[in-house]
Design an enzyme around this catalytic site. Structure first.
Site, PDB file in Angstrom:
ATOM      1  N   ASN A 216       0.845  -1.191   0.000  1.00 40.66           N
ATOM      2  CA  ASN A 216       0.000   0.000   0.000  1.00 40.66           C
ATOM      3  C   ASN A 216       0.878   1.237   0.000  1.00 40.66           C
ATOM      4  OD1 ASN A 216       0.428   0.923   2.860  1.00 40.66           O
ATOM      5  ND2 ASN A 216      -0.330  -1.155   3.213  1.00 40.66           N
ATOM      6  N   LYS A 295       8.869 -16.563 -10.759  1.00 42.11           N
ATOM      7  CA  LYS A 295       8.050 -15.466 -11.278  1.00 42.11           C
ATOM      8  C   LYS A 295       6.834 -16.018 -12.029  1.00 42.11           C
ATOM      9  CE  LYS A 295       8.443 -11.445 -14.190  1.00 42.11           C
ATOM     10  NZ  LYS A 295       9.203 -10.817 -15.251  1.00 42.11           N
ATOM     11  N   LYS A 343     -13.862   0.862  15.312  1.00 43.31           N
ATOM     12  CA  LYS A 343     -12.571   0.161  15.465  1.00 43.31           C
ATOM     13  C   LYS A 343     -12.073   0.226  16.901  1.00 43.31           C
ATOM     14  CE  LYS A 343     -10.886   0.435  10.891  1.00 43.31           C
ATOM     15  NZ  LYS A 343     -10.110   1.114   9.906  1.00 43.31           N
ATOM     16  N   LYS A 347     -11.542  -3.440  18.395  1.00 40.40           N
ATOM     17  CA  LYS A 347     -10.178  -3.890  18.709  1.00 40.40           C
ATOM     18  C   LYS A 347      -9.882  -3.755  20.199  1.00 40.40           C
ATOM     19  CE  LYS A 347      -8.473  -2.860  14.102  1.00 40.40           C
ATOM     20  NZ  LYS A 347      -7.397  -3.380  13.286  1.00 40.40           N
TER      21      LYS A 347
HETATM   22  O1  C5P Z   1      -8.727  -2.633  10.759  1.00 42.96           O
HETATM   23  P1  C5P Z   1      -7.820  -1.612  10.196  1.00 42.96           P
HETATM   24  O2  C5P Z   1      -6.722  -2.199   9.354  1.00 42.96           O
HETATM   25  O3  C5P Z   1      -8.460  -0.471   9.504  1.00 42.96           O
HETATM   26  O4  C5P Z   1      -7.155  -0.976  11.504  1.00 42.96           O
HETATM   27  C1  C5P Z   1      -6.124  -0.092  11.460  1.00 42.96           C
HETATM   28  C2  C5P Z   1      -5.325  -0.182  12.728  1.00 42.96           C
HETATM   29  O5  C5P Z   1      -5.058  -1.540  13.061  1.00 42.96           O
HETATM   30  C3  C5P Z   1      -3.968   0.450  12.597  1.00 42.96           C
HETATM   31  O6  C5P Z   1      -3.608   0.952  13.857  1.00 42.96           O
HETATM   32  C4  C5P Z   1      -3.077  -0.703  12.164  1.00 42.96           C
HETATM   33  O7  C5P Z   1      -1.745  -0.482  12.522  1.00 42.96           O
HETATM   34  C5  C5P Z   1      -3.694  -1.855  12.921  1.00 42.96           C
HETATM   35  N1  C5P Z   1      -3.608  -3.149  12.227  1.00 42.96           N
HETATM   36  C6  C5P Z   1      -2.789  -4.137  12.723  1.00 42.96           C
HETATM   37  N2  C5P Z   1      -2.733  -5.357  12.103  1.00 42.96           N
HETATM   38  C7  C5P Z   1      -3.483  -5.609  11.023  1.00 42.96           C
HETATM   39  C8  C5P Z   1      -4.323  -4.620  10.491  1.00 42.96           C
HETATM   40  C9  C5P Z   1      -4.361  -3.395  11.118  1.00 42.96           C
HETATM   41  O8  C5P Z   1      -2.107  -3.900  13.714  1.00 42.96           O
HETATM   42  N3  C5P Z   1      -3.405  -6.808  10.440  1.00 42.96           N
END
Ligand code: C5P
Length: 404
Positions: A216, A295, A343, A347
């Protein structure tokens, strides 16, 4: 300490005296520079028997000073000017002879003269044989210097160059640089002194084959700015970075990773004793099920890639039995507040910083704006440089931490 409120500006005069530990002062000068100080080395004439001035010169980029009467330097920066320049004086190693003359107020070397002339704080890292250290004359001198307001760092206990074991070794360069860092922060009231923090930053790359990956557009700038702001406030900072092209923030321990699973492993390896975890990385939610050994060749008009879910690092940290204060990020293109709050709850974290990803802010820009939510409140941080924003976010985290 003058303008050392900003650690990166502080001017350190490193005095090196005649002892075998002088060779470690070279590493110390390197660490101090890495920590953001300007370092000027002053050696006593005897110190030059142990380590060459060129060593320091190459590391610090400035000429080593050692002569009291040096016409060339008196014309440029004379010894009194040098004394005025210094914001901190660190003598490492400090020999018994140096300490005695310092106590007596003698001024027969440049370094002794400077110590009499400086207004800046002086710290001394003694290094000598254990019997010398225990000698009442040395102890008397040390106590006298302490009473005059000088700081004594060490000595450490352990093996000595002479074969003895006991107190007298100079503290290791890393320990001395840490002491100076703590000193700078305590004299400026850093809000994270004594706290350990872990920050993730940047994108993750999930390989498809040896040359392709899913990634990304995260630049890592926000996470790096946060790590710098935390370190500036005195935090012991570990930065786990995905693939980015950025300088390591001063004073931080950096661990580079590529994939989400590597980032997860690195986080879990370092999470013990961490007080604050800030998940700023744009971790890939999914990864290709398989990384192909060769590849992928062009084939049919369509091809399918199966993606599997990556571990959620932030959520996993927040679910630990003894968990740190957890801060997450939410980069959104729409419904910023609603998604961010969801979130925060999903989380089970303590704070979330939401940012709108748009044309001139967000991933690759130097500027950003944040909407920060925690359980009982919220704050809008208006659009500004990521470095200023990071300082404000760190202040918010500190306020919430200190409420507990
Ligand atoms: O769920 P989402 O990806 O939008 O959440 C973003 C937050 O979660 C950020 O703080 C990112 O660093 C963390 N994140 C993580 N591990 C993942 C996906 C997101 O720690 N696999």
């Amino acid at each position: 300490m003058g303008n050392s409120g900003n650690l990166r500006l502080s001017r350190v005069l490193l005095g090196v005296t005649a002892g075998i530990a002088a060779y470690k002062a070279a590493e110390l000068s390197r660490l101090l520079i890495k920590q953001g100080h300007q370092v000027q080395v002053v050696m006593t004439p005897g110190a030059k028997n142990f380590v060459h001035e060129l060593t320091f010169q190459s590391i610090t980029g400035s000429q080593v000073r050692h002569m009291l009467f040096d016409p060339a330097h008196e014309a440029a920066m004379g010894h009194i000017e040098l004394a005025r320049w210094a914001e901190f004086v660190l003598i490492a190693p400090a020999s018994a002879d140096f300490i005695a003359k310092l106590y007596a107020g003698m001024a027969d070397t440049l370094l002794h003269t400077l110590c009499l002339a400086v207004q800046a704080p002086i710290a001394i890292a003694p290094a000598m044989n254990r019997n010398m250290w225990a000698n009442p004359a040395v102890q008397h001198n040390i106590m006298g210097l302490q009473q005059r307001g000088m700081t004594i760092w060490g000595p450490a206990v352990g093996d000595q160059a002479c074969g003895d074991v006991g107190p007298g070794r100079m503290l290791e360069p890393l320990e001395l640089s840490q002491r100076l860092k703590d000193y700078c922060h305590s004299s400026t009231g850093g809000s994270f002194i004594g706290r350990k923090v872990l920050v993730t930053a940047g994108p993750t790359y999930e390989p498809l084959d040896p040359v392709r990956f899913i990634g990304n557009r995260s630049s890592g700038k926000m996470g790096f700015a946060i790590a710098q702001a935390l370190s500036d406030e005195g935090a012991d900072t570990v930065l786990i970075a995905g693939p980015v092209n950025l300088m390591t923030p001063q004073g931080c321990q950096r661990i580079n990773v590529q994939t989400a699973r590597q980032m997860y492993d690195a986080v879990m390896e370092h999470i013990q004793d961490i007080d604050v975890f800030i998940g700023c990385a744009a971790v890939a939610d999914y990864r290709p099920e398989m990384m192909l050994a060769n590849k992928i060749k062009k084939g049919d008009a369509e091809m399918q890639i199966t993606l599997v879910k990556n571990p959620d690092i932030l959520q996993s940290v927040a679910a630990l039995p003894k968990r740190p204060f957890c801060v997450g990020f939410a980069a959104e293109t729409e419904n910023l507040e609603e998604y961010a709050k969801a979130k925060l709850r999903a989380k089970n974290i303590d704070m979330i910083a939401a940012n709108q990803v748009g044309e001139d802010q967000g991933f690759e820009s130097d500027e950003n704006a944040l909407l920060v939510f925690w359980l009982e409140g919220e704050k809008q941080l208006s659009k500004q440089t990521k470095s200023t924003l990071a300082k404000q976010l760190v202040e918010l985290v500190s306020e919430q931490l200190n409420k507990d």
